[in-house]
Scaffold this active site. Sequence first.
Site, mmCIF file in Angstrom:
data_model
loop_
_atom_site.group_PDB
_atom_site.id
_atom_site.type_symbol
_atom_site.label_atom_id
_atom_site.label_comp_id
_atom_site.label_asym_id
_atom_site.label_seq_id
_atom_site.Cartn_x
_atom_site.Cartn_y
_atom_site.Cartn_z
ATOM 1 N N SER A 1 0.867 -1.183 0.000
ATOM 2 C CA SER A 1 0.000 0.000 0.000
ATOM 3 C C SER A 1 0.900 1.228 0.000
ATOM 4 C CB SER A 1 -0.853 -0.002 1.279
ATOM 5 O OG SER A 1 -1.513 1.236 1.445
ATOM 6 N N TYR B 1 -2.407 -1.156 10.376
ATOM 7 C CA TYR B 1 -2.309 -1.296 8.913
ATOM 8 C C TYR B 1 -0.972 -0.755 8.407
ATOM 9 C CZ TYR B 1 -4.043 -1.133 4.037
ATOM 10 O OH TYR B 1 -4.222 -1.303 2.677
ATOM 11 N N LYS C 1 1.929 -2.961 6.669
ATOM 12 C CA LYS C 1 2.336 -2.707 5.275
ATOM 13 C C LYS C 1 3.810 -2.302 5.199
ATOM 14 C CE LYS C 1 -1.653 -3.604 3.271
ATOM 15 N NZ LYS C 1 -1.828 -4.767 2.373
#
Length: 270
Positions: A152, A165, A169
């Site tokens: 991402s 998150y 990532k």
Amino acid sequence: MISETLSLPSKKVTVAKTILITGSTSGIGLGIARAFAAAGYNIAFNGLEANGAEIAQQVADEFNVAHTFSPANLMQPAAIRDMVANAVKTFGTIDVLVNNAGIQHVAPIDQFPEEKWDAIIAINLTAAFHVTKAAWATMKEHKFGRIINIASAHGLAASEFKSAYVAAKHGLVGFTKTIGLEGAPYGITCNAICPGYVDTQLVESQIPQQAKAHNMTEKEVVEKIFLQRHAVKEFVPVELLAQTTLFLASDQAGTITGIALPVDAGWTAQ
Ligand code: NAD
């Protein structure tokens, strides 16, 4: 790509390259599956959607390719190993692995539920380790592998309220570099794609959480949170990510490894 036809239960194509895509019955993973099916690959599908088997069958029928579907929950390493073993048993090897499955949760750190942290790290990061480890022997044996991790822009830059998150990532980008180095002697490449915002279920479902965390309306979230980060004021199309994955999976891309490629509408250029 398809060199000959053998008989397999229902489908004519078997001597084609094989791709396993985690989380491929929705969103970006499904778009990647459709692009590789159009290119004649055997597809090993995975996902938790209740109608996942049906979705996989529809894609296989549309493009007349062989496929398997596994509902393996990627939080369970034993289920991952079974999924990979079954794909290898069915198709002979896995040429391309896309670690795509992922979840999101948006909340300030002092309200971030522990179980959401654990699930995000397990699915978005640790599962990529387990799937890669399970697929490694066959790729090494065949002296060919293309591992593509859907990271991402949040693997390169942070946003507030996404601690788990962003950590997962960034970890996935580090894992990508390491596996790129380890795979080099065996013809195995490993690269990460770092998308900006893509209009999928993952984004739709975080709009109410974002609205609450930022004290905004849902419309304001789309304009002021999502597209505000993009220099190009559009969502990144799923098809662009699918074509980028096809390129990184090609024979010609053998000297591209260990990169984290932003496909992010100019987000991380800023
Ligand atoms: P999505 O919700 O449409 O699809 C996610 C897929 O992962 C689904 O098939 C789901 O069943 C599967 N999945 C989730 N948990 C699982 C588990 N425990 N076991 C097995 N499968 C599981 O989301 P998406 O937007 O297509 O996301 C795909 C990937 O792209 C994710 O890794 C996400 O972080 C990444 N990404 C998305 C965006 C975006 O804006 N949508 C941006 C950058 C990166």
